[in-house]
Enzyme design. Structure first.
Site, PDB file in Angstrom:
ATOM      1  N   ASP A  49      22.785 110.532  70.368  1.00 24.29           N
ATOM      2  CA  ASP A  49      22.467 110.445  71.795  1.00 24.29           C
ATOM      3  C   ASP A  49      23.747 110.418  72.631  1.00 24.29           C
ATOM      4  O   ASP A  49      24.784 109.937  72.177  1.00 24.29           O
ATOM      5  CB  ASP A  49      21.627 109.177  72.047  1.00 24.29           C
ATOM      6  CG  ASP A  49      20.860 109.256  73.350  1.00 24.29           C
ATOM      7  OD1 ASP A  49      20.722 110.378  73.903  1.00 24.29           O
ATOM      8  OD2 ASP A  49      20.397 108.207  73.819  1.00 24.29           O
ATOM      9  N   ASN A  69      11.316 115.721  73.432  1.00 26.79           N
ATOM     10  CA  ASN A  69      12.361 116.451  74.164  1.00 26.79           C
ATOM     11  C   ASN A  69      11.857 117.773  74.754  1.00 26.79           C
ATOM     12  O   ASN A  69      12.517 118.375  75.602  1.00 26.79           O
ATOM     13  CB  ASN A  69      13.594 116.703  73.278  1.00 26.79           C
ATOM     14  CG  ASN A  69      14.428 115.466  73.015  1.00 26.79           C
ATOM     15  OD1 ASN A  69      15.049 115.329  71.960  1.00 26.79           O
ATOM     16  ND2 ASN A  69      14.478 114.537  73.964  1.00 26.79           N
ATOM     17  N   TRP A  70      10.646 118.218  74.333  1.00 26.88           N
ATOM     18  CA  TRP A  70      10.052 119.408  74.977  1.00 26.88           C
ATOM     19  C   TRP A  70       9.795 119.157  76.453  1.00 26.88           C
ATOM     20  O   TRP A  70       9.641 120.102  77.232  1.00 26.88           O
ATOM     21  CB  TRP A  70       8.729 119.788  74.299  1.00 26.88           C
ATOM     22  CG  TRP A  70       8.883 120.340  72.919  1.00 26.88           C
ATOM     23  CD1 TRP A  70       8.687 119.673  71.750  1.00 26.88           C
ATOM     24  CD2 TRP A  70       9.249 121.681  72.552  1.00 26.88           C
ATOM     25  NE1 TRP A  70       8.918 120.511  70.678  1.00 26.88           N
ATOM     26  CE2 TRP A  70       9.258 121.743  71.143  1.00 26.88           C
ATOM     27  CE3 TRP A  70       9.566 122.828  73.286  1.00 26.88           C
ATOM     28  CZ2 TRP A  70       9.583 122.911  70.449  1.00 26.88           C
ATOM     29  CZ3 TRP A  70       9.895 123.991  72.589  1.00 26.88           C
ATOM     30  CH2 TRP A  70       9.904 124.023  71.189  1.00 26.88           C
ATOM     31  N   ARG A  99      17.020 101.568  70.977  1.00 24.55           N
ATOM     32  CA  ARG A  99      15.635 101.904  70.603  1.00 24.55           C
ATOM     33  C   ARG A  99      15.656 103.031  69.576  1.00 24.55           C
ATOM     34  O   ARG A  99      16.658 103.733  69.401  1.00 24.55           O
ATOM     35  CB  ARG A  99      14.810 102.305  71.826  1.00 24.55           C
ATOM     36  CG  ARG A  99      15.433 103.411  72.663  1.00 24.55           C
ATOM     37  CD  ARG A  99      14.550 103.779  73.862  1.00 24.55           C
ATOM     38  NE  ARG A  99      15.245 104.684  74.757  1.00 24.55           N
ATOM     39  CZ  ARG A  99      15.802 104.325  75.916  1.00 24.55           C
ATOM     40  NH1 ARG A  99      15.747 103.078  76.328  1.00 24.55           N
ATOM     41  NH2 ARG A  99      16.420 105.223  76.668  1.00 24.55           N
TER      42      ARG A  99
HETATM   43  C1  IPE Z   1      16.574 110.565  71.140  1.00 23.60           C
HETATM   44  O1  IPE Z   1      17.314 110.712  72.307  1.00 23.60           O
HETATM   45  C2  IPE Z   1      16.293 111.908  70.531  1.00 23.60           C
HETATM   46  C3  IPE Z   1      17.453 112.603  69.981  1.00 23.60           C
HETATM   47  C4  IPE Z   1      18.658 112.112  69.855  1.00 23.60           C
HETATM   48  C5  IPE Z   1      17.195 113.939  69.508  1.00 23.60           C
HETATM   49  P1  IPE Z   1      16.600 110.748  73.730  1.00 23.60           P
HETATM   50  O2  IPE Z   1      17.687 110.864  74.739  1.00 23.60           O
HETATM   51  O3  IPE Z   1      15.547 111.785  73.753  1.00 23.60           O
HETATM   52  O4  IPE Z   1      15.912 109.308  73.769  1.00 23.60           O
HETATM   53  P2  IPE Z   1      15.353 108.449  74.997  1.00 23.60           P
HETATM   54  O5  IPE Z   1      14.534 109.384  75.852  1.00 23.60           O
HETATM   55  O6  IPE Z   1      16.549 107.934  75.737  1.00 23.60           O
HETATM   56  O7  IPE Z   1      14.571 107.359  74.346  1.00 23.60           O
HETATM   57  C1  IPE Z   2      20.967 113.700  72.804  1.00 24.04           C
HETATM   58  O1  IPE Z   2      21.680 113.711  73.984  1.00 24.04           O
HETATM   59  C2  IPE Z   2      20.517 115.079  72.399  1.00 24.04           C
HETATM   60  C3  IPE Z   2      19.095 115.330  72.606  1.00 24.04           C
HETATM   61  C4  IPE Z   2      18.210 114.414  72.880  1.00 24.04           C
HETATM   62  C5  IPE Z   2      18.635 116.704  72.485  1.00 24.04           C
HETATM   63  P1  IPE Z   2      20.959 113.561  75.401  1.00 24.04           P
HETATM   64  O2  IPE Z   2      20.743 114.943  75.934  1.00 24.04           O
HETATM   65  O3  IPE Z   2      19.768 112.712  75.318  1.00 24.04           O
HETATM   66  O4  IPE Z   2      22.111 112.856  76.220  1.00 24.04           O
HETATM   67  P2  IPE Z   2      21.923 111.757  77.352  1.00 24.04           P
HETATM   68  O5  IPE Z   2      21.138 110.628  76.766  1.00 24.04           O
HETATM   69  O6  IPE Z   2      21.205 112.424  78.484  1.00 24.04           O
HETATM   70  O7  IPE Z   2      23.334 111.384  77.710  1.00 24.04           O
HETATM   71 MG    MG Z   3      19.488 110.706  75.549  1.00 26.19          MG
END
Ligand code: IPE
Ligand code: IPE
Ligand code: MG
Length: 249
Positions: free
Chosen positions: A27, A75-76, A197
């Site tokens: 993340d 993430n979709w 989380r």
């Molecule tokens: C978790 O990160 C999913 C991945 C790292 C692929 P997110 O950025 O999607 O998680 P939330 O929305 O902060 O919980």
């Molecule tokens: C994690 O990085 C990668 C994916 C969830 C695809 P994020 O894109 O969630 O990065 P932040 O949390 O917005 O910084």
């Molecule tokens: Mg994130």
């Protein structure tokens, strides 16, 4: 089905060794880009580029399985342009990295849904998996379009489809129906980016995983921070519900 190692084997050792399986919630890519005034996709690109060094560091330490959470079923719900960009990054990475990973004896596996990926991306994933399936080095599980609740529901559906009698459903059988059936449970789960989380990652498999989190953003995760994660793991005492040997008179 591959036999699952008994996690309780480590329960009584005062000093843990190197974790067999490390899983990462990668993340912080978006924030990494924002800090630099770059578009979010530049952060995802930097995130993909970071993976090689992380894998090499852990392979040299003796880790056998690495799982990376790259794209969740939730993430979709991001803007279409970001989703499309991440799909393209995965396709490019598979195309440019598969041969090099194969030469390093890495076994690549996809965990997650396959039926929502484009046919082209699906073929690239299949090619990477089949080319590397007999490799004996580190296993890299790429969790892409992965959601733990989806995985558990799909396991339940397949158990029903297979006509398994209710009394035959135990933990070993259920585990064998998960995307991770070939992989022991993670010993250590590392989340970068500061959140506390699981975000629908390995809910079943993490029942007794040790957890490490760091504010370091995924593209900045360096060997020093990885070393801290391993040190933290080694200082833990895994009890698996038993009484600590140190507290027994
Ligand atoms: C978790 O990160 C999913 C991945 C790292 C692929 P997110 O950025 O999607 O998680 P939330 O929305 O902060 O919980
Ligand atoms: C994690 O990085 C990668 C994916 C969830 C695809 P994020 O894109 O969630 O990065 P932040 O949390 O917005 O910084
Ligand atoms: Mg994130």
């Amino acid at each position: 089905m591959q036999a699952q190692p008994d996690p309780t084997q480590q329960a009584n050792s005062s000093q843990l060794g190197i974790p067999q399986h490390v899983a990462f919630i990668m993340d912080g890519n978006g924030r990494w880009a924002a800090q630099r005034g770059l578009p979010r996709l530049a952060g995802h690109k930097a995130g993909v580029d970071r993976l090689e060094g992380v894998l090499e560091f852990l392979a040299n330490k003796g880790v056998k399985y690495v799982t990376v959470y790259a794209f969740s079923t939730e993430n979709w719900n991001r803007p279409a342009e970001e989703v499309q960009g991440i799909m393209e990054l995965l396709g490019d990475a598979l195309q440019s990295q598969t041969q090099a990973l194969h030469e390093k004896n890495v076994r690549v596996r996809h965990i997650g849904r396959s039926n929502h990926l484009s046919p082209e991306l699906g073929r690239a994933v299949d090619h990477s998996e089949s080319l590397t399936e007999n490799n004996t080095g580190i296993t890299l599980n790429v969790a892409f379009d992965y959601g733990s609740r989806d995985e558990i529901l799909e396991a339940a559906r397949n158990i029903v489809r297979d006509g398994v009698p209710a009394d035959a459903i135990d933990e070993t059988l259920f585990t064998s129906y998960l995307y991770t059936a070939q992989t022991p449970d993670p010993d250590l789960i590392v989340r970068t980016g500061g959140e506390l989380r699981l975000s629908n990652f390995l809910l079943w498999q993490s029942a007794y995983s040790e957890y490490y989190h760091t504010p370091v953003l995924w593209p900045d995760l360096d060997e020093a921070e990885l070393g801290k994660a391993l040190d933290a793991y080694q200082s833990r005492q895994r009890r698996f519900g038993k009484v600590s040997p140190n507290s027994q008179a």
